[in-house]
Design a protein around this motif. Sequence first.
Motif, PDB file in Angstrom:
ATOM      1  N   GLU A   1      11.787   0.898  10.496  1.00  0.00           N
ATOM      2  CA  GLU A   1      10.879   0.115   9.423  1.00  0.00           C
ATOM      3  C   GLU A   1      12.000  -1.146   9.213  1.00  0.00           C
ATOM      4  O   GLU A   1      11.213  -2.189   9.057  1.00  0.00           O
ATOM      5  CB  GLU A   1      10.590   0.890   8.386  1.00  0.00           C
ATOM      6  CG  GLU A   1       9.821  -0.211   7.161  1.00  0.00           C
ATOM      7  CD  GLU A   1       9.337   0.664   6.174  1.00  0.00           C
ATOM      8  OE1 GLU A   1       8.265   0.594   5.599  1.00  0.00           O
ATOM      9  OE2 GLU A   1      10.296   1.489   5.605  1.00  0.00           O
TER      10      GLU A   1
ATOM     11  N   ARG B   1      10.862  -5.578   8.665  1.00  0.00           N
ATOM     12  CA  ARG B   1      10.259  -5.701   7.344  1.00  0.00           C
ATOM     13  C   ARG B   1      11.468  -6.161   6.580  1.00  0.00           C
ATOM     14  O   ARG B   1      12.310  -5.767   6.079  1.00  0.00           O
ATOM     15  CB  ARG B   1       9.886  -4.362   6.700  1.00  0.00           C
ATOM     16  CG  ARG B   1       9.528  -4.484   5.197  1.00  0.00           C
ATOM     17  CD  ARG B   1       9.228  -3.297   4.844  1.00  0.00           C
ATOM     18  NE  ARG B   1       8.598  -3.063   3.483  1.00  0.00           N
ATOM     19  CZ  ARG B   1       8.858  -1.910   2.500  1.00  0.00           C
ATOM     20  NH1 ARG B   1       9.193  -0.981   2.902  1.00  0.00           N
ATOM     21  NH2 ARG B   1       8.271  -2.448   1.197  1.00  0.00           N
TER      22      ARG B   1
ATOM     23  N   HIS C   1       9.032  -6.875   0.488  1.00  0.00           N
ATOM     24  CA  HIS C   1       7.758  -6.077   0.131  1.00  0.00           C
ATOM     25  C   HIS C   1       7.275  -7.035  -1.015  1.00  0.00           C
ATOM     26  O   HIS C   1       7.671  -7.318  -2.022  1.00  0.00           O
ATOM     27  CB  HIS C   1       8.159  -4.703  -0.615  1.00  0.00           C
ATOM     28  CG  HIS C   1       7.127  -4.043  -1.079  1.00  0.00           C
ATOM     29  ND1 HIS C   1       6.082  -3.201   0.293  1.00  0.00           N
ATOM     30  CD2 HIS C   1       6.039  -3.883  -2.053  1.00  0.00           C
ATOM     31  CE1 HIS C   1       4.846  -2.577  -0.343  1.00  0.00           C
ATOM     32  NE2 HIS C   1       5.175  -2.824  -1.536  1.00  0.00           N
TER      33      HIS C   1
ATOM     34  N   ALA D   1       2.122  -5.340   7.105  1.00  0.00           N
ATOM     35  CA  ALA D   1       1.588  -3.883   6.698  1.00  0.00           C
ATOM     36  C   ALA D   1       1.452  -3.245   8.410  1.00  0.00           C
ATOM     37  O   ALA D   1       1.438  -2.227   8.355  1.00  0.00           O
ATOM     38  CB  ALA D   1       0.165  -3.877   6.466  1.00  0.00           C
TER      39      ALA D   1
ATOM     40  N   SER E   1       3.260   0.278   9.228  1.00  0.00           N
ATOM     41  CA  SER E   1       3.021   1.568   9.221  1.00  0.00           C
ATOM     42  C   SER E   1       1.933   2.171  10.401  1.00  0.00           C
ATOM     43  O   SER E   1       2.130   2.985  10.760  1.00  0.00           O
ATOM     44  CB  SER E   1       2.315   1.559   7.955  1.00  0.00           C
ATOM     45  OG  SER E   1       1.116   0.682   7.933  1.00  0.00           O
TER      46      SER E   1
ATOM     47  N   SER F   1       6.159   6.672   2.053  1.00  0.00           N
ATOM     48  CA  SER F   1       6.590   5.279   1.984  1.00  0.00           C
ATOM     49  C   SER F   1       5.644   4.126   1.928  1.00  0.00           C
ATOM     50  O   SER F   1       6.062   3.020   1.293  1.00  0.00           O
ATOM     51  CB  SER F   1       7.571   5.109   3.196  1.00  0.00           C
ATOM     52  OG  SER F   1       8.245   3.692   2.965  1.00  0.00           O
ATOM     53  N   ASP F   2       4.558   4.305   2.719  1.00  0.00           N
ATOM     54  CA  ASP F   2       3.776   2.954   2.768  1.00  0.00           C
ATOM     55  C   ASP F   2       2.216   3.295   2.034  1.00  0.00           C
ATOM     56  O   ASP F   2       1.762   2.514   1.464  1.00  0.00           O
ATOM     57  CB  ASP F   2       3.536   2.886   4.293  1.00  0.00           C
ATOM     58  CG  ASP F   2       4.624   2.201   4.923  1.00  0.00           C
ATOM     59  OD1 ASP F   2       5.395   1.265   4.148  1.00  0.00           O
ATOM     60  OD2 ASP F   2       4.983   2.481   5.867  1.00  0.00           O
TER      61      ASP F   2
ATOM     62  N   GLN G   1       0.648   2.396  -2.107  1.00  0.00           N
ATOM     63  CA  GLN G   1      -0.532   1.420  -2.174  1.00  0.00           C
ATOM     64  C   GLN G   1      -1.579   2.160  -3.055  1.00  0.00           C
ATOM     65  O   GLN G   1      -2.170   1.415  -3.984  1.00  0.00           O
ATOM     66  CB  GLN G   1      -1.323   1.633  -0.742  1.00  0.00           C
ATOM     67  CG  GLN G   1      -0.388   0.478   0.117  1.00  0.00           C
ATOM     68  CD  GLN G   1      -1.282   0.432   1.580  1.00  0.00           C
ATOM     69  OE1 GLN G   1      -2.478   0.384   1.412  1.00  0.00           O
ATOM     70  NE2 GLN G   1      -0.570   0.568   2.525  1.00  0.00           N
TER      71      GLN G   1
END
Length: 252
Positions: A75, A81, A84, A102, A105, A213-214, A218
Amino acid sequence: MLATLIAGAISISAAAVFSFAFLSRMVERMVSLSVGILLSTSLLHALPEAFESGADTHALFATLLGGLLGFFLLEKFAILRHSHHHEGDGHGHEHGHDKHEAGRSGWMILVGDGLHNFTDGILIAAAFLANPNLGIITALAIVAHEIPQEIGDFIVLLNAGFSRVRAYAYNLICSLMAVVGGIVGYLMLDRASGWIPYVLVFASSGFIYIAVSDLMPQMQRRATVRETIPQVLLVTVGVCVVLFLTGRMHLH
């Protein structure tokens, strides 16, 4: 080889039809279902199977740790990445930047899925070598097991910004790893059988990392009771579906 190819193609296609026909309009909400499917597949099926195999427990935990750290590094560096954030957060990123971000992921779920399919191919080969009828039953059981997991994968890919065509194409390519696993299992079964627990653990580490983690962050951004209740219900549904289907897998 034919059984591994059919098993992969059927599960991918069935999951795609279900996901695109019924879930595409609710992708954001269905992230919760995906969390339930990914975590329960890893923690209630793949990891117990690996640890019950007789493989060294410390080595399996080391593989799990290495997998989690490996996906973290993937990641950080491979997917690049940098930060964030969200569209419209005032940070001045170009339109669509979050959709690109995104995608990390999605790529990680494909890596984990490919490894999992590779293991399924080895299992199918082992069953066929033991008994052709057992091989057929095993392939059918894996199809039933893969469908909810692939639905979860499609939800993650759609949520990560993949188009329907790309999501289907990449998942179909990943399903070919089952054919590779079947060939490896047939040609090098004694040696390959010792790899199965470690491949299962490494693939599970990817699913766990994606969920925790992702996807779960959310869900946490929607903190009202009205939004939380459907999330909890959908996570529970995902867990129950996997519990039901993995219970059926014990037939073989």
